[in-house]
Design an enzyme around this catalytic site. Sequence first.
Site, PDB file in Angstrom:
ATOM      1  N   HIS A  38       8.580  -8.950   1.473  1.00 33.01           N
ATOM      2  CA  HIS A  38       8.526  -7.800   0.572  1.00 33.01           C
ATOM      3  C   HIS A  38       9.354  -8.147  -0.660  1.00 33.01           C
ATOM      4  O   HIS A  38      10.527  -8.522  -0.535  1.00 33.01           O
ATOM      5  CB  HIS A  38       9.145  -6.565   1.228  1.00 33.01           C
ATOM      6  CG  HIS A  38       8.439  -6.093   2.466  1.00 33.01           C
ATOM      7  ND1 HIS A  38       7.650  -4.962   2.485  1.00 33.01           N
ATOM      8  CD2 HIS A  38       8.405  -6.605   3.731  1.00 33.01           C
ATOM      9  CE1 HIS A  38       7.172  -4.802   3.720  1.00 33.01           C
ATOM     10  NE2 HIS A  38       7.613  -5.764   4.483  1.00 33.01           N
ATOM     11  N   HIS A  77       5.287 -12.460   6.046  1.00 36.03           N
ATOM     12  CA  HIS A  77       5.194 -11.945   4.678  1.00 36.03           C
ATOM     13  C   HIS A  77       6.584 -11.571   4.196  1.00 36.03           C
ATOM     14  O   HIS A  77       7.474 -11.285   4.996  1.00 36.03           O
ATOM     15  CB  HIS A  77       4.260 -10.726   4.610  1.00 36.03           C
ATOM     16  CG  HIS A  77       4.631  -9.634   5.565  1.00 36.03           C
ATOM     17  ND1 HIS A  77       4.266  -9.668   6.888  1.00 36.03           N
ATOM     18  CD2 HIS A  77       5.343  -8.500   5.389  1.00 36.03           C
ATOM     19  CE1 HIS A  77       4.730  -8.581   7.499  1.00 36.03           C
ATOM     20  NE2 HIS A  77       5.406  -7.867   6.614  1.00 36.03           N
ATOM     21  N   GLY A  83      11.460  -4.883  12.542  1.00 31.95           N
ATOM     22  CA  GLY A  83      10.548  -3.916  11.922  1.00 31.95           C
ATOM     23  C   GLY A  83       9.254  -4.529  11.420  1.00 31.95           C
ATOM     24  O   GLY A  83       8.621  -4.000  10.505  1.00 31.95           O
ATOM     25  N   GLN A  84       8.840  -5.650  12.031  1.00 36.14           N
ATOM     26  CA  GLN A  84       7.600  -6.308  11.597  1.00 36.14           C
ATOM     27  C   GLN A  84       6.394  -5.609  12.214  1.00 36.14           C
ATOM     28  O   GLN A  84       6.274  -5.510  13.435  1.00 36.14           O
ATOM     29  CB  GLN A  84       7.603  -7.787  12.008  1.00 36.14           C
ATOM     30  CG  GLN A  84       6.378  -8.544  11.493  1.00 36.14           C
ATOM     31  CD  GLN A  84       6.413 -10.035  11.842  1.00 36.14           C
ATOM     32  OE1 GLN A  84       7.297 -10.484  12.590  1.00 36.14           O
ATOM     33  NE2 GLN A  84       5.466 -10.780  11.305  1.00 36.14           N
ATOM     34  N   ILE A 128       0.828  -1.215   0.000  1.00 33.71           N
ATOM     35  CA  ILE A 128       0.000   0.000   0.000  1.00 33.71           C
ATOM     36  C   ILE A 128       0.862   1.264   0.000  1.00 33.71           C
ATOM     37  O   ILE A 128       0.448   2.303  -0.529  1.00 33.71           O
ATOM     38  CB  ILE A 128      -0.999  -0.036   1.182  1.00 33.71           C
ATOM     39  CG1 ILE A 128      -2.212   0.817   0.895  1.00 33.71           C
ATOM     40  CG2 ILE A 128      -0.360   0.324   2.492  1.00 33.71           C
ATOM     41  CD1 ILE A 128      -3.402   0.524   1.813  1.00 33.71           C
ATOM     42  N   ASN A 144      10.693  -9.104   7.530  1.00 26.61           N
ATOM     43  CA  ASN A 144      10.995  -8.508   8.829  1.00 26.61           C
ATOM     44  C   ASN A 144      10.401  -9.377   9.925  1.00 26.61           C
ATOM     45  O   ASN A 144       9.261  -9.830   9.801  1.00 26.61           O
ATOM     46  CB  ASN A 144      10.400  -7.098   8.899  1.00 26.61           C
ATOM     47  CG  ASN A 144      10.928  -6.198   7.802  1.00 26.61           C
ATOM     48  OD1 ASN A 144      12.109  -6.255   7.476  1.00 26.61           O
ATOM     49  ND2 ASN A 144      10.061  -5.383   7.225  1.00 26.61           N
TER      50      ASN A 144
END
Length: 113
Positions: A101, A99, A92-93, A31, A86
């Site tokens: 990136h 998931h 930084g999750q 997003i 992450n």
Amino acid sequence: MQDCIFCKIINKEIPAEVVYENETVLVFKEIHPAAPVHLLLIPKKHIPTFFDLQQEDAGLLGDVQLVAAELGRKLGLEKGFRLISNCNQDGGQLVMHIHYHLMAGRPLHWPPG
Ligand code: 5GP
Ligand code: ZN
């Protein structure tokens, strides 16, 4: 999982720009993209973090990486891409559903911040 935003995307309860789907993996556009191509690849099974993985999930993570390779070819990313995941607070999750990136379309710096 009821309160998981990615499970809601899997169940079509909230919208997402889906670019690929098979039995075990869903891929949709990030997003807030940080690169010209920025996709999120998720296993359809709700697994919060890498610490929650069971031996039986090994094939599932293999599926995700095979999809990354397939999309890399399909989207013409032969120059390369980054696949990053992450884990937990220091990693930084923000979304607690494993998931990856997939980022591409510009040179990506290393190490990341
Ligand atoms: P994390 O920081 O957990 O590795 O990354 C989660 C990512 O999911 C963030 O980059 C965030 O922008 C993205 N994200 C969060 N909610 C949504 C959503 O509803 N739709 C989409 N497409 N991406 C989301
Ligand atoms: Zn979930």
